[in-house]
Design a protein around this motif. Structure first.
Motif, mmCIF file in Angstrom:
data_model
loop_
_atom_site.group_PDB
_atom_site.id
_atom_site.type_symbol
_atom_site.label_atom_id
_atom_site.label_comp_id
_atom_site.label_asym_id
_atom_site.label_seq_id
_atom_site.Cartn_x
_atom_site.Cartn_y
_atom_site.Cartn_z
ATOM 1 N N GLU A 68 -37.222 -113.369 54.453
ATOM 2 C CA GLU A 68 -37.280 -114.418 55.333
ATOM 3 C C GLU A 68 -37.066 -113.117 56.909
ATOM 4 O OE1 GLU A 68 -32.949 -116.487 54.150
ATOM 5 O OE2 GLU A 68 -32.880 -114.453 55.679
ATOM 6 N N ARG A 118 -33.154 -118.428 57.839
ATOM 7 C CA ARG A 118 -33.421 -119.587 56.757
ATOM 8 C C ARG A 118 -34.412 -120.802 57.057
ATOM 9 N NH1 ARG A 118 -28.838 -119.304 53.459
ATOM 10 N NH2 ARG A 118 -29.918 -117.241 53.405
ATOM 11 N N LYS A 167 -36.557 -122.466 54.255
ATOM 12 C CA LYS A 167 -36.670 -123.385 53.601
ATOM 13 C C LYS A 167 -37.575 -124.289 53.699
ATOM 14 C CE LYS A 167 -31.962 -123.633 53.185
ATOM 15 N NZ LYS A 167 -32.107 -123.189 51.514
ATOM 16 N N THR A 218 -35.643 -111.697 49.475
ATOM 17 C CA THR A 218 -35.353 -112.890 50.425
ATOM 18 C C THR A 218 -35.122 -112.893 51.476
ATOM 19 O OG1 THR A 218 -34.578 -114.313 48.110
ATOM 20 C CG2 THR A 218 -34.252 -115.016 50.110
ATOM 21 N N ARG A 250 -24.828 -119.189 56.236
ATOM 22 C CA ARG A 250 -26.070 -120.451 57.163
ATOM 23 C C ARG A 250 -25.619 -121.693 56.161
ATOM 24 N NH1 ARG A 250 -30.562 -116.085 57.133
ATOM 25 N NH2 ARG A 250 -29.391 -114.421 55.094
ATOM 26 N N GLU A 251 -25.779 -121.347 54.692
ATOM 27 C CA GLU A 251 -26.513 -121.631 54.292
ATOM 28 C C GLU A 251 -25.086 -123.190 54.180
ATOM 29 O OE1 GLU A 251 -29.025 -121.743 51.968
ATOM 30 O OE2 GLU A 251 -29.143 -123.074 50.846
#
Lengths: 188, 188
Positions: free
Chosen positions: B116, A117, A121, B112, A52-53
Motif C-alpha cells: 500500500e 487502501r 483496491k 500488504t 478502513r475496510e
DNA sequence: ACACCAATGTCAGCCACTGTCATCATGTAG
DNA sequence: CTACATGATGACAGTGGCTGACATTGGTGT
C-alpha cells in the motif's frame, strides 16, 4: 439466524460513514462506531478487517462488472474495445449514486491511510482486468499494459466526474480520456 | 555535530532492512530495530514517519529524475517522447543496484501494508510527472493520461525486470512495454 | 565560563487489532 | 417438551504502533 437486532454489519457501516463525515477518520475510534451501532468494538473487527475496510465494503462488484464485461466482449473485439466496453458499462452504476460517491470520495481523499487502501483496491482491479484479458488470448505483457490503461482511464475519469465543475455523465469523461489517449499515442 | 555515534538514521535503516529480511516485516517490532541500531524506539519515530517508511527513504530521487528529465526534454518533443526519455534515464539507476532492488521488492511484495505504501509513492510520482508535463504546456487531461501511462509503463517494466527469468536491462523492458502500448493503441 | 542548541532518552498514554473464553437465542434432534 | 449443537456476540486481557511532554547531555558560540 440470530437473536440480536439484524443487520449488524450494515449498522456499523452506516455509523462509520456518519462519524467519518462528521468528525473525520482519525478523530473517530472504532469504539465510537461500535457504540453508535449498539455493538462492541470486538464485533466490528469480526466484520471488517480493519478500520478502513468499512468504507470499501462491496467494491468487489466493480471488479466483477469489469471482468465479466471484458470476458463477454465479442471475440473479434480488440483489447482496447474490450476495456472500452467495461468502462462504458460502469457508467450507469456511478451516475445513479453520484451523491454518495462524492461524499465517500471526500472522506477518502482527506486521509492518507484511506488513499492507500483505495490504491490497493485499484491495483487488485488492474490484476483482475489483466487476468480477464488473458482469457481472451492476450499475451502477458499486452494484458498488463492494457489493464493498466483501463484502470488508469477509469481513475482519471472518476476524478474528473467527481468535480462539481464537470457535471457530465461518467461515460462522457471516459470518452474524453480515451480520445486523449488516442491523440497522445498517435504516431507523429 | 553530536556526541552520539553518528549515522543514527543509516543504522536504523540497515537494522530494519536486515530484520525485515530475516524474520519478516510483521514479526519485527520497532523496538527490535532500535535495539539493533543501539537507539530507542522513540528515536526511530523521530526519523521515520512510521514502521514502513524506513524502506522508502530516498525514493524522492526517482521523482526528481523523472520530473527534471521531462522538464529538460527538447521543446519540440512529444509528450510520449518526454516520458520515454524519463523512463530511459531511470535505466542505469536500476541496473546498477539490481541485487538490492530485488531484495527490497521481495520484502515489499510479501506484505500488504508495504504494498500500500509503495502504491502511494507511485501515485505521488504520477502527480509529479503530470505537473512536469503541464510545465511543457500540456493540458490537464492530456498531462494526467500521459503521466499515468508513464508510471504504468514504469511499474510493468520494473515488475518484469525484477523477475529472475528476464535478465535484461531495465531499458529493454521499457522499450518492449512501449512497443506493446503502440500496438494496442494503433488504429485498427 | 556561560548560555544555548540539537539529538537522544525516559515515561506515560491512546488506540488499532488479536486471542480466548463465556454467553445466549435459535433451530433441530430426540 | 427438553437437550444439545450452532453461530453471532460480549467481556477481558494483552501486544505493538505511534504520540506528547519533559529531562538529559555533549558540543557550539560568545
Amino acid at each position: 439466524m440470530g437473536r440480536w437486532e439484524p443487520g449488524a454489519l450494515g449498522r456499523m457501516q452506516q455509523a462509520a460513514f456518519e462519524l467519518y463525515a462528521e468528525r473525520g477518520f482519525e478523530q473517530t475510534t472504532v469504539a465510537d462506531i461500535a457504540e453508535r451501532a449498539g455493538l462492541t468494538e470486538r464485533t466490528f473487527f469480526r466484520h471488517f478487517a480493519d478500520k478502513r475496510e468499512v468504507l470499501f465494503f462491496g467494491s468487489e462488484s466493480l471488479v466483477d462488472l469489469f471482468t465479466t464485461t471484458i470476458i463477454d466482449a465479442p471475440a473479434d473485439a480488440t483489447p482496447l474495445q474490450a476495456i472500452t466496453a467495461a468502462l462504458e458499462a460502469a457508467g450507469p452504476l456511478f451516475d445513479e449514486r453520484r451523491a454518495g460517491a462524492v461524499l465517500r470520495q471526500s472522506i477518502i481523499s482527506a486521509n492518507t491511510p484511506l488513499m492507500e487502501r483505495e490504491l490497493m483496491k485499484m491495483a487488485k482491479l488492474t490484476t483482475a482486468v489483466a487476468a480477464a484479458l488473458r482469457t481472451r488470448g492476450l499475451g502477458e505483457l499486452a494484458a498488463s499494459v492494457t489493464a493498466d490503461l483501463c484502470v488508469g482511464i477509469f481513475t482519471i475519469s472518476f476524478q474528473r466526474w467527481i468535480l462539481p465543475s464537470n457535471p457530465q455523465a461518467f461515460g462522457d469523461h471516459v470518452h474524453q480520456a480515451l480520445a486523449e489517449l488516442a491523440a497522445i499515442t498517435a504516431a507523429p
